[in-house]
Design an enzyme around this catalytic site. Structure first.
Site, mmCIF file in Angstrom:
data_model
loop_
_atom_site.group_PDB
_atom_site.id
_atom_site.type_symbol
_atom_site.label_atom_id
_atom_site.label_comp_id
_atom_site.label_asym_id
_atom_site.label_seq_id
_atom_site.Cartn_x
_atom_site.Cartn_y
_atom_site.Cartn_z
ATOM 1 N N CYS A 37 -1.177 -39.129 58.729
ATOM 2 C CA CYS A 37 0.312 -39.390 59.235
ATOM 3 C C CYS A 37 0.912 -38.049 59.665
ATOM 4 C CB CYS A 37 1.187 -40.022 58.466
ATOM 5 S SG CYS A 37 1.752 -39.062 56.846
ATOM 6 N N ASP A 85 -3.024 -25.171 97.762
ATOM 7 C CA ASP A 85 -4.644 -24.769 97.586
ATOM 8 C C ASP A 85 -4.868 -23.077 97.816
ATOM 9 O OD1 ASP A 85 -4.548 -24.523 100.277
ATOM 10 O OD2 ASP A 85 -6.526 -25.146 100.472
ATOM 11 N N ASP A 142 1.970 -27.958 100.803
ATOM 12 C CA ASP A 142 1.345 -27.054 101.910
ATOM 13 C C ASP A 142 0.627 -28.109 102.838
ATOM 14 O OD1 ASP A 142 0.495 -24.345 103.009
ATOM 15 O OD2 ASP A 142 -1.481 -25.252 101.981
ATOM 16 N N CYS A 200 1.551 -35.010 57.245
ATOM 17 C CA CYS A 200 0.266 -34.475 57.030
ATOM 18 C C CYS A 200 0.019 -33.402 58.247
ATOM 19 C CB CYS A 200 -1.110 -35.389 57.267
ATOM 20 S SG CYS A 200 -0.996 -36.514 56.058
ATOM 21 N N ASP A 259 0.059 -20.127 98.129
ATOM 22 C CA ASP A 259 0.700 -21.169 97.556
ATOM 23 C C ASP A 259 1.087 -20.783 96.068
ATOM 24 O OD1 ASP A 259 0.684 -22.583 99.946
ATOM 25 O OD2 ASP A 259 -1.499 -23.323 99.491
#
Length: 741
Positions: free
Chosen positions: A25, A634, A433, A28, A638
């Site tokens: 749980c 990409d 972009d 723990c 950027d």
């Protein structure tokens, strides 16, 4: 379990992953994190209940100290070795499956022993008295309580020794109270087979064991996507040594080795094809369902399937450096970290169990003082202890994150961490972009206008021949256009470059040149119609070249080049708008070129001519306006904007710098995946909220009912098990998500 030496000392800044066995749980989780955090040299520790792993950042902490710290909390820890071939993860999974089988048989046996105790109770409403003798009830209940339920005593005692509490402690206390009261009534009070609660103790243990088995089974199912990815890694490769194929373990393959792949085999390494061409199934890595054609000079990804041809590949990456290994590592890192809402739940769990123990004590005392007697008082307190187990609270967030990130990875969406997941669900604006993101990122011949009386096909073949040996992107676009038209390029000789101007060469004894706009004017071209056509193309943001005959500079044709939108771009923009998002374009390209692409794919808000710093300012301006911004890019240019946005989304076809700056990486360059990434983030967040609301309501509503005597221990045990299974099942629905936007 594959482990490293426990005496090895980690170097500064090293991350250690532990497999933790025995957690049940949120309490723990909190206790293990606190124990690891107290080890000298540990910078941070994050424990995940769903994956049963701990991720520890260390500065000089011996791994033996980490394992010992976990052991002091009552759990078992193993240090996971570097696992480039997935062997350690496979062994860990086998151990978990073996534990699952053991839990199943324990639950089945517990139910079989508890069933005879419950049947008389079930027959009472029909007027049948079938009470078993007290000695038989004891013989049936004792093995369930002290053998099959021993795990609760072990874990509960460890929690007490650590000065805290957990689910196991609540179960152990509750069922022990019911069992002890039954023994008292039988041996001291002499109640015979009546007024005994052996069936309550036994059935609660049986139901909790059943719930833990169902919960574990569902948790294993939520991680199926990641195990499927890990299973893609072949263990051997056929390396060409002196021209002969020799099968070697993957660990023995080095960068630069030539590897032979036969039809139907999985690609064992990342590499570049040097011989052969054929179709490859990359669906499990990229999410793309259709096979793709790969030939010499093109890259292949380890784990994909070579469908129909023998290929020879030069190895570029093996082991932990392959695309597949990086994908698995990125998703595992996301699953190992905690969302902010989970950190809140963990903090709540530290006082939840003590609070429940206090409520149970007050319940017992209140009923006894009210004159109900000691037996009802104890039974009502037992019910409170059983109903309050915080399993569902601890599981709600991690199993949803495991399921959501696993499903996203299967679709080709890599979510770096829960922070990215949380940011994604709140996005208002998606800024793209242009080049390489919304467009193909390579120029194509968009148009060719010829002078009066000239043959278009002949001039295109002439231009392709002049540029046959050029590496310039525009030259490649001309050659591609000629090939698509079925033309054979003219044979050109004496070709030479004209730096900054173009190039020239001789075809069938005549000298020709392909020139820039400025160079064409300097050469004396004076065709008014071609000049007007070139001006219109330039206004659309297209690049223009002139084909002229030398030495007079007679204009023969004008070639216009543009970057084509990706086929999915317009649909991606529409999908984002359907999600209620605003879409913008931030481009470093010429304003006319950016506007033309934006108009074609349906983007109205365009910011063009931007330098990298300008893109950052544009993102910041959007955020200052109150919007949560996702930036999609990409390239290296950027990266600053990706880092400045609330959420950076990098195309997997882009640069490593862009991907390192982003919270989400798209394995394939498909802008539709942007909408899918935001959709799965929202779905995951919604699942987390649903499960947490259910778990909190369960405890808030049922604990008072238990304290008021409206529930029995048996019903409490069934409800507690059902709550955990329901939370995990809710997350399991998420693991079946597919990108359909």
């Amino acid at each position: 379990m594959v482990t490293m030496s426990l005496e090895r000392t980690e170097q500064p800044g090293v991350a250690v992953d532990l497999a933790i066995d025995g957690m049940t749980c949120a309490s723990c989780v909190r206790r293990v994190e606190r124990a690891l955090g107290q080890v000298p040299g540990v910078v941070s520790a994050s424990v995940d209940l769903a994956t049963e792993k701990a991720h520890v950042e260390t500065r000089g902490a011996p791994t033996s100290s980490l394992v010992a710290a976990v052991a002091r909390t009552g759990y078992r820890a193993s240090v996971l070795a570097d696992d480039p071939d997935g062997a350690a993860e496979a062994e860990l999974q086998r151990a978990r499956e073996a534990r699952g089988r053991r839990e199943f048989w324990h639950a089945a046996l517990a139910l079989a022993l508890a069933l005879p105790l419950v049947l008389p109770m079930a027959a009472m409403p029909f007027g049948h008295e079938l009470a078993l003798p007290a000695w038989l009830q004891f013989l049936l209940a004792a093995p369930v309580q002290f053998w099959l339920g021993a795990r609760f005593y072990r874990a509960g005692f460890a929690a007490l020794r650590a000065g805290t509490g957990n689910m196991d402690l609540l179960v152990a206390l509750g069922t022990s109270a019911a069992f002890g009261l039954s023994l008292w009534n039988w041996l001291v009070a002499g109640h015979g087979g009546h007024a005994l609660y052996f069936e309550a103790a036994a059935l609660v243990v049986a139901l909790v064991l059943l719930g833990k088995w169902l919960e574990g089974r569902a948790r294993r199912q939520t991680g199926a996507a990641m195990r499927a990815l890990a299973a893609l890694r072949p263990t051997t490769a056929r390396v060409l040594i002196d021209g002969e194929p020799t099968e070697l373990p993957i660990a023995a393959v080095a960068t630069g080795d030539r590897v032979l792949m036969r039809p139907g085999e999985r690609v064992p390494v990342d590499g570049e094809i040097v011989e052969g061409s054929g179709h490859l199934d990359e669906s499990m890595v990229t999410g793309e369902s259709l096979p793709v054609v790969r030939g010499p000079g093109q890259k292949v990804i380890g784990g994909t399937i070579n469908q129909d041809a023998a290929l020879v590949v030069v190895t570029t990456a093996t082991g932990a450096e392959t695309v597949l290994a990086r994908i698995i590592r990125m998703v595992e890192n996301a699953q190992a970290q905690k969302a902010s809402v989970q950190r809140l739940v963990d903090r709540i769990s530290t006082w939840f169990v003590p609070a429940v123990l206090a409520i149970a004590a007050v319940t017992a005392l209140s009923w006894w003082l009210a004159g109900a007697g000691i037996e009802p008082a104890i039974i009502h307190a037992v019910t409170v202890l059983v109903i309050a187990c915080p399993c569902a609270l601890g599981l709600a967030t991690p199993v949803a994150i495991v399921a959501g990130t696993g499903a996203a990875a299967r679709a080709g969406i890599l979510i770096r961490d829960p922070a990215a997941l949380e940011a994604a669900h709140a996005i208002d604006v998606v800024a793209f972009d242009k080049t390489g993101t919304l467009t193909e990122g390579r120029p194509e011949l968009a148009g060719l206008a010829t002078a009066a009386g000239q043959d278009r096909r002949h001039l295109l073949a002439l231009a392709a021949g002049l540029q046959a040996g050029s590496e310039h992107p525009l030259a490649g676009a001309v050659r591609a256009a000629a090939q698509e038209t079925g033309l054979v390029p003219a044979v050109a000789t004496e070709v030479r470059s004209l730096p900054g101007r173009g190039l020239e060469g001789v075809v069938v004894g005549q000298r020709f040149a392909i020139l820039s706009e400025r160079a064409a004017r300097e050469a004396g071209t004076d065709d008014a119609e071609l000049a007007a056509w070139a001006a219109a193309a330039a206004a659309r943001g297209q690049s223009v070249s002139w084909l002229v005959a030398l030495p007079k500079g007679e204009a023969l044709a004008v070639l216009a080049f543009g970057d084509r939108p990706r086929p999915e771009a317009a649909e991606a923009v529409a999908a984002l708008r359907r999600q209620g998002l605003r879409v913008a374009m931030l481009s470093g390209d010429h304003p006319a070129a950016a506007a033309a692409i934006a108009a074609e794919i349906g983007i109205e808000e365009v910011h063009a001519g931007l330098l990298p710093a300008d893109k950052v300012q544009a993102v910041q301006a959007l955020r200052q306006g109150g919007a949560q911004v996702a930036m999609v890019g990409d390239g290296i240019n950027d990266a600053p904007a990706l880092a400045a946005a609330d959420l950076g989304i990098a195309m997997g076809s882009g640069t490593d710098v862009a991907m390192a700056s982003a919270g989400v990486t798209l394995v394939r360059p498909d802008p539709l995946l942007v909408a899918a990434a935001l959709a799965v983030a929202k779905r995951t967040r919604r699942t987390i909220v649903q499960s947490l609301v259910f778990a909190f309501l369960y405890n808030v509503l049922l604990i008072p009912l238990a304290a008021l005597g409206q529930l029995t221990p048996v019903l409490a045990g069934a409800a507690m098990a059902l709550s955990s299974v329901s939370v995990v099942a809710n997350a399991w629905r998420l693991s079946r998500w597919h990108a359909d936007c």
